[in-house]
Design a protein around this motif. Structure first.
Motif, PDB file in Angstrom:
ATOM      1  N   LYS A  15       0.840  -1.209   0.000  1.00 31.83           N
ATOM      2  CA  LYS A  15       0.000   0.000   0.000  1.00 31.83           C
ATOM      3  C   LYS A  15       0.871   1.254   0.000  1.00 31.83           C
ATOM      4  CE  LYS A  15      -3.803  -2.623   1.823  1.00 31.83           C
ATOM      5  NZ  LYS A  15      -4.652  -3.037   2.957  1.00 31.83           N
ATOM      6  N   ALA A  16       1.978   1.208   0.737  1.00 31.69           N
ATOM      7  CA  ALA A  16       2.905   2.361   0.742  1.00 31.69           C
ATOM      8  C   ALA A  16       3.486   2.571  -0.650  1.00 31.69           C
ATOM      9  CB  ALA A  16       4.022   2.139   1.760  1.00 31.69           C
ATOM     10  N   ALA A  17       3.816   1.471  -1.344  1.00 31.09           N
ATOM     11  CA  ALA A  17       4.382   1.606  -2.697  1.00 31.09           C
ATOM     12  C   ALA A  17       3.371   2.265  -3.633  1.00 31.09           C
ATOM     13  CB  ALA A  17       4.802   0.240  -3.238  1.00 31.09           C
ATOM     14  N   PHE A  18       2.098   1.933  -3.475  1.00 27.23           N
ATOM     15  CA  PHE A  18       1.083   2.594  -4.315  1.00 27.23           C
ATOM     16  C   PHE A  18       0.960   4.075  -3.955  1.00 27.23           C
ATOM     17  CE2 PHE A  18      -0.452  -1.630  -5.602  1.00 27.23           C
ATOM     18  CZ  PHE A  18      -0.588  -1.388  -6.957  1.00 27.23           C
ATOM     19  N   ARG A  19       1.002   4.388  -2.658  1.00 26.67           N
ATOM     20  CA  ARG A  19       0.888   5.809  -2.286  1.00 26.67           C
ATOM     21  C   ARG A  19       2.053   6.604  -2.844  1.00 26.67           C
ATOM     22  NH1 ARG A  19      -0.613   3.493   2.883  1.00 26.67           N
ATOM     23  NH2 ARG A  19      -2.884   3.387   2.929  1.00 26.67           N
ATOM     24  N   HIS A  23       3.969   7.459 -10.795  1.00 28.34           N
ATOM     25  CA  HIS A  23       3.159   8.391 -11.604  1.00 28.34           C
ATOM     26  C   HIS A  23       3.542   8.395 -13.076  1.00 28.34           C
ATOM     27  CE1 HIS A  23       0.666  10.300  -8.490  1.00 28.34           C
ATOM     28  NE2 HIS A  23       1.688  10.027  -7.694  1.00 28.34           N
ATOM     29  N   LEU A  24       4.161   7.310 -13.533  1.00 26.68           N
ATOM     30  CA  LEU A  24       4.489   7.239 -14.960  1.00 26.68           C
ATOM     31  C   LEU A  24       3.221   7.108 -15.795  1.00 26.68           C
ATOM     32  CD1 LEU A  24       7.520   4.806 -14.813  1.00 26.68           C
ATOM     33  CD2 LEU A  24       7.556   7.246 -15.353  1.00 26.68           C
ATOM     34  N   VAL A  25       2.258   6.365 -15.262  1.00 22.94           N
ATOM     35  CA  VAL A  25       1.042   6.119 -16.022  1.00 22.94           C
ATOM     36  C   VAL A  25       0.277   7.424 -16.286  1.00 22.94           C
ATOM     37  CG1 VAL A  25      -0.476   5.653 -14.033  1.00 22.94           C
ATOM     38  CG2 VAL A  25      -0.946   4.558 -16.228  1.00 22.94           C
ATOM     39  N   ASP A  26       0.470   8.413 -15.414  1.00 20.04           N
ATOM     40  CA  ASP A  26      -0.293   9.662 -15.545  1.00 20.04           C
ATOM     41  C   ASP A  26      -0.059  10.349 -16.897  1.00 20.04           C
ATOM     42  OD1 ASP A  26       0.039   8.814 -12.880  1.00 20.04           O
ATOM     43  OD2 ASP A  26      -0.462  10.782 -12.088  1.00 20.04           O
ATOM     44  N   SER A  64       3.739  -1.605 -22.786  1.00 23.91           N
ATOM     45  CA  SER A  64       4.836  -0.650 -23.010  1.00 23.91           C
ATOM     46  C   SER A  64       5.915  -0.727 -21.935  1.00 23.91           C
ATOM     47  CB  SER A  64       4.272   0.772 -23.032  1.00 23.91           C
ATOM     48  OG  SER A  64       3.894   1.149 -21.717  1.00 23.91           O
ATOM     49  N   HIS A  65       7.018  -0.039 -22.196  1.00 24.63           N
ATOM     50  CA  HIS A  65       8.095   0.116 -21.209  1.00 24.63           C
ATOM     51  C   HIS A  65       7.586   0.813 -19.966  1.00 24.63           C
ATOM     52  CE1 HIS A  65      11.442  -1.184 -23.602  1.00 24.63           C
ATOM     53  NE2 HIS A  65      10.917  -0.539 -24.623  1.00 24.63           N
ATOM     54  N   MET A  66       6.677   1.774 -20.177  1.00 28.32           N
ATOM     55  CA  MET A  66       6.133   2.545 -19.054  1.00 28.32           C
ATOM     56  C   MET A  66       5.529   1.609 -18.016  1.00 28.32           C
ATOM     57  SD  MET A  66       3.821   5.756 -19.984  1.00 28.32           S
ATOM     58  CE  MET A  66       4.465   7.314 -20.465  1.00 28.32           C
ATOM     59  N   TYR A  67       4.835   0.578 -18.507  1.00 29.53           N
ATOM     60  CA  TYR A  67       4.216  -0.380 -17.592  1.00 29.53           C
ATOM     61  C   TYR A  67       5.310  -1.070 -16.779  1.00 29.53           C
ATOM     62  CZ  TYR A  67       2.045  -4.561 -15.763  1.00 29.53           C
ATOM     63  OH  TYR A  67       1.636  -5.547 -14.917  1.00 29.53           O
ATOM     64  N   ARG A  68       6.364  -1.510 -17.460  1.00 34.68           N
ATOM     65  CA  ARG A  68       7.436  -2.210 -16.746  1.00 34.68           C
ATOM     66  C   ARG A  68       8.138  -1.284 -15.765  1.00 34.68           C
ATOM     67  NH1 ARG A  68      11.581  -4.257 -20.343  1.00 34.68           N
ATOM     68  NH2 ARG A  68       9.954  -4.165 -21.923  1.00 34.68           N
ATOM     69  N   HIS A  71       6.550  -0.594 -12.462  1.00 33.98           N
ATOM     70  CA  HIS A  71       6.523  -1.698 -11.499  1.00 33.98           C
ATOM     71  C   HIS A  71       7.879  -2.008 -10.885  1.00 33.98           C
ATOM     72  CE1 HIS A  71       2.504  -2.133 -13.102  1.00 33.98           C
ATOM     73  NE2 HIS A  71       2.233  -2.732 -11.964  1.00 33.98           N
ATOM     74  N   LYS A  72       8.832  -1.114 -11.089  1.00 35.61           N
ATOM     75  CA  LYS A  72      10.171  -1.352 -10.531  1.00 35.61           C
ATOM     76  C   LYS A  72      10.180  -1.295  -9.012  1.00 35.61           C
ATOM     77  CE  LYS A  72      13.182  -0.284 -14.350  1.00 35.61           C
ATOM     78  NZ  LYS A  72      13.572   0.809 -15.233  1.00 35.61           N
ATOM     79  N   GLY A  73       9.192  -0.593  -8.418  1.00 32.21           N
ATOM     80  CA  GLY A  73       9.169  -0.417  -6.965  1.00 32.21           C
ATOM     81  C   GLY A  73       8.379  -1.487  -6.229  1.00 32.21           C
TER      82      GLY A  73
END
Ligand code: HEM
Length: 95
Positions: A15-19, A23-26, A64-68, A71-73
């Motif tokens: 949950k902390a990782a989501f908070r 913000h790449l997807v934005d 896309s790369h953005m998706y990958r 998810h690095k965190g």
């Protein structure tokens, strides 16, 4: 809608990782909004609702790369309940 179920004791870290999400997807073409939800009766479940102008934009981002990069965190050591991860696409009817 993307849902996964945490198998080990890492709800707080996820949950902390989501908070603190990257913000790449934005900036992805067609992205509108996202909500991250966790059911009160199942705190190990994470439901990610992303809203897009059209399904093709979502699918392009997902491949896309953005998706990958977004998810690095993912917290190290996270274990998921096998077979419980699901993706489903919905028609937005109204709000
Ligand atoms: C099933 C395995 C998955 C896990 C364990 C997972 C976990 C995570 C975590 C912990 C984050 C926070 C950001 C980070 O840590 O880098 C994140 C971000 C995100 N995830 Fe996932 N995720 C999964 C699959 C998916 C799928 C299939 C989708 C899309 C349908 C998705 C959509 C997103 C979005 C939109 C973000 C925010 C990215 C951003 O801010 O740019 N995730 N995910």
């Amino acid at each position: 809608m993307s849902r996964f179920v945490i198998a080990n004791d890492m709800q707080a870290e996820v949950k902390a990782a989501f908070r603190e999400r990257p913000h790449l997807v934005d900036g992805a073409p067609g992205f509108v909004h996202l909500d991250v939800l966790s059911p009160l009766d199942a705190p190990g479940e994470i439901w990610i609702m992303t809203y897009w102008t059209d399904a093709a934009s979502y699918r392009a981002w997902h491949h896309s790369h953005m998706y990958r990069d977004a998810h690095k965190g993912i917290p190290k050591g996270l274990k998921l309940v096998p077979g419980e991860a699901k993706i489903r696409e919905f028609e937005y009817v109204c709000g």
